[in-house]
Design an enzyme around this catalytic site. Structure first.
Site, PDB file in Angstrom:
ATOM      1  N   ASP A 161      31.694  45.247  76.464  1.00 52.25           N
ATOM      2  CA  ASP A 161      31.275  43.798  75.782  1.00 52.25           C
ATOM      3  C   ASP A 161      30.136  44.112  75.000  1.00 52.25           C
ATOM      4  OD1 ASP A 161      29.875  44.382  78.025  1.00 52.25           O
ATOM      5  OD2 ASP A 161      29.149  42.278  78.255  1.00 52.25           O
ATOM      6  N   GLU A 227      28.748  43.421  80.948  1.00 54.68           N
ATOM      7  CA  GLU A 227      27.334  43.730  81.282  1.00 54.68           C
ATOM      8  C   GLU A 227      26.282  43.105  80.464  1.00 54.68           C
ATOM      9  OE1 GLU A 227      23.892  46.639  80.880  1.00 54.68           O
ATOM     10  OE2 GLU A 227      24.956  45.433  79.491  1.00 54.68           O
TER      11      GLU A 227
HETATM   12  C1  LIG Z   1      20.341  48.778  78.442  1.00 61.04           C
HETATM   13  C2  LIG Z   1      21.608  48.052  78.211  1.00 61.04           C
HETATM   14  N1  LIG Z   1      22.013  48.626  77.051  1.00 61.04           N
HETATM   15  C3  LIG Z   1      21.309  46.642  77.926  1.00 61.04           C
HETATM   16  O1  LIG Z   1      21.286  46.102  76.757  1.00 61.04           O
HETATM   17  N2  LIG Z   1      21.184  45.880  79.063  1.00 61.04           N
HETATM   18  C4  LIG Z   1      21.236  44.548  79.116  1.00 61.04           C
HETATM   19  C5  LIG Z   1      21.784  44.155  80.120  1.00 61.04           C
HETATM   20  C6  LIG Z   1      21.445  42.631  80.586  1.00 61.04           C
HETATM   21  C7  LIG Z   1      21.732  41.237  79.982  1.00 61.04           C
HETATM   22  N3  LIG Z   1      21.153  40.457  80.879  1.00 61.04           N
HETATM   23  C8  LIG Z   1      20.955  40.978  81.643  1.00 61.04           C
HETATM   24  N4  LIG Z   1      20.825  42.329  81.700  1.00 61.04           N
HETATM   25  C9  LIG Z   1      19.533  44.155  78.764  1.00 61.04           C
HETATM   26  O2  LIG Z   1      18.862  44.999  79.217  1.00 61.04           O
HETATM   27  O3  LIG Z   1      19.436  43.111  78.274  1.00 61.04           O
HETATM   28 ZN   LIG Z   2      24.299  48.146  77.118  1.00 64.10          ZN
HETATM   29 ZN   LIG Z   3      23.086  45.508  75.672  1.00 57.19          ZN
END
Ligand SMILES: C[C@H](N)C(=O)N[C@@H](Cc1c[nH]cn1)C(=O)O
Ligand SMILES: [Zn+2]
Ligand SMILES: [Zn+2]
Length: 537
Positions: A161, A227
């Site tokens: 996603d 995610e």
């Molecule tokens: C580090 C990873 N690629 C990422 O972008 N994670 C998101 C995940 C997320 C979204 N809502 C809460 N956690 C982020 O760090 O924002």
């Molecule tokens: Zn990510």
């Molecule tokens: Zn991300």
């Protein structure tokens, strides 16, 4: 056991992989980061092969050297096909945050499953259930490639996603059309986060098949479609499958974060957590004419903006009482470790596209990113945001904010403090509007032990492919499921990024450099070979 380990780890900030064993295939002495930056891709690929060729005649592990050489040549030969694979993936707008895009998220899962099956992997779906009545969560892909009991088994995780993206946000190209410029920068939503890295694993399989190479490990896969929206439903699946589908796992590898700068690769052993909240203020039955009702009605937007300013100041200080009480204290040893970081403000400013950092000190800025909590205000749903001057009083507005959490913050306590603070501040407003604060999702912070064969294998692979020892970093972002993988499998988890600090994930003009995609594919494949070589502890 984990509590004890974590307490010992939370203050550790190791920068160079000095403990890593010397790589079997050492890189050319010319491959310093500075020199690397000046190389053209072709020059780099060729010197990479030359070094392998030299080692072919001198090193002890002839089979691995020969295999890697053939593998790198095959990856280079398949560059065009790999870029086309990424183009197809980016074209599916699998935005998990937008319910109307859910069919595209499912389409992306189907496309990925079909690609994997074509490559010979077996894939099954896990359906996590409903996000809310009438909206199904997208399937998680559980994949397997190889099942040789004599080989190590590596579990890889990624997400298919992406974050929302609209051309009008300021993109220079259509966000869902992969657009490649003359410097090989591949622009498109999800190019670096996380479609490029996920496809990297598929590319690894394809290059091995096409080069007729034996695959070095058994590969287990977990690719999810939520995610970017808190990995809803995934934890339950991992808890169930850690002792079933994923029971053979020897170590876990996640490629879903970024280098600290643009020239030096890194291995990552820590992430911040993320607790995401919404603050809803409602009053009138419908939106109102501000000429007719302005000054006569308690405006929800006024209440909301007042409340939002009580959360954080413009120096990044969180104003919610008690939040900093749980943060692990900064030790002298930790401060000393930051002194060794080869990292300057110019790197941050380049990635930021401005010089508007709160601090102008690189160490302090890194600490703020890695080991202190932060609170960001993300947006207001229901507020007028289009260009022009509409004189409306919105009837209901929802403010969005999140807190990045760090060791040793307890998520339930964070939410308790947020709720108590909002209730206290709302009472001070003396409003007759209705105010509700709620947690949308939360995910835990994670800090691992980088002194492990999993990290050593990755360090050797990095040095082989990029010609430089990787930095050991923590990450300011979050991957909510990481800690669950560690706790449920009981195995070491490594973050092995593909993209660089200038990739702009979540922002406009997200990109992945072609060089990083191709070398990154080599890196992921090499890592699997070095994992097969490493003596398991
Ligand atoms: C580090 C990873 N690629 C990422 O972008 N994670 C998101 C995940 C997320 C979204 N809502 C809460 N956690 C982020 O760090 O924002
Ligand atoms: Zn990510
Ligand atoms: Zn991300």
């Amino acid at each position: 056991m984990f509590g004890l380990l974590r307490r010992n780890l939370v203050n550790r900030v190791v920068i160079n992989t000095t403990k890593a064993a010397p790589p079997l295939l050492s890189p050319s002495p010319h491959h310093t980061p500075t020199r690397l930056a000046r190389f053209t891709s072709t020059h780099y690929y060729n010197s990479n092969h030359r070094e392998l060729y030299r080692r072919y005649h001198t090193s002890i592990n002839h089979k691995m050297v020969a295999d890697l050489k053939a593998y790198y040549e095959q990856v280079d030969a398949l560059e065009g096909a790999f870029v086309e694979r990424l183009r197809k993936a980016v074209a599916i707008p699998s935005v998990s945050a937008e319910p109307e895009r859910r069919p595209d998220v499912v389409k992306m899962a189907e496309w990925l499953k079909a690609e994997l099956e074509t490559l010979g992997a077996s894939v099954q779906y896990y359906y996590p259930g409903e996000q809310h009545p009438g909206l199904d969560l997208p399937p998680v892909l559980l994949g397997r490639y190889g099942s040789d009991p004599n080989k190590r088994t590596i579990l890889v995780y990624g997400h298919y996603d992406v974050q929302p993206a609209f051309k009008e946000d300021g993109w220079d190209s259509q966000p869902f059309d992969l657009t490649i410029d003359k410097d090989g920068r591949m622009f498109g939503r999800g190019s670096t986060d996380d479609k490029g890295p996920v496809l990297g694993w598929l590319n690894v399989i394809e290059a091995h098949k096409k080069a007729n190479l034996e695959f070095p490990v058994n590969l287990l896969m977990c690719f999810e479609g939520m995610e970017e929206s808190g990995s809803e439903g995934l934890e339950e699946m991992i808890k169930k499958e850690a002792k079933n589908f994923y029971k053979d796992t020897d170590a876990v590898c996640i490629s879903d974060n970024y280098w600290l700068g643009t020239t030096k690769p890194c291995l990552t052993y820590g992430l911040r957590g993320c607790s995401y909240y919404q603050l809803e203020v409602s009053g009138p039955g419908q939106d109102l004419h501000s000429g007719v009702y302005g000054g006569t009605v308690t405006e929800p937007m006024t209440d909301l903006t007042n409340l939002m300013t009580t959360l954080v100041d413009n120096k990044g200080k969180i104003l919610i009482p008690g939040i900093y009480d749980q943060v692990a204290p900064l030790t002298d040893k930790e401060v000393a470790l930051y002194q060794n970081i080869d990292f300057g403000m110019d790197t941050i400013h380049e990635a930021l596209g401005s010089t508007t950092t709160i601090s102008n000190d690189a160490k302090e800025t890194l600490m703020k990113r890695w080991r202190f909590p932060s609170l960001s205000l993300h947006g207001i749903e229901g507020a007028y945001y289009a260009p022009g001057a509409k004189t409306v009083i919105p009837a209901k507005v929802i403010g969005k904010f999140s807190i990045r959490t760090v060791p040793n913050m307890e998520l339930a306590e964070v939410t308790r403090l947020v709720t108590a603070h909002v209730e206290k501040e709302a009472a001070k407003l003396g409003t007759n509007n209705t105010i509700k604060v709620s947690l949308i999702h939360d995910g835990k912070w994670w800090v691992a032990d980088p002194d492990h064969w999993n990290f050593r294998a990755a360090a050797k692979a990095t040095e082989q492919v990029w010609g430089v020892k990787p930095d050991l970093t923590r990450e300011g972002g979050s991957i909510p499921i990481t800690l669950t993988f560690e706790e449920e499998t009981g195995k070491n988890v490594l973050l092995l990024p593909m993209g660089t600090s200038t990739d702009q994930p979540h922002s406009i003009n997200e990109k992945l450099d072609k060089k990083n995609y191709i070398q990154g594919t080599k890196l992921l494949g090499s890592y699997l070979h070095y994992v097969a070589e490493e003596k398991m502890e």
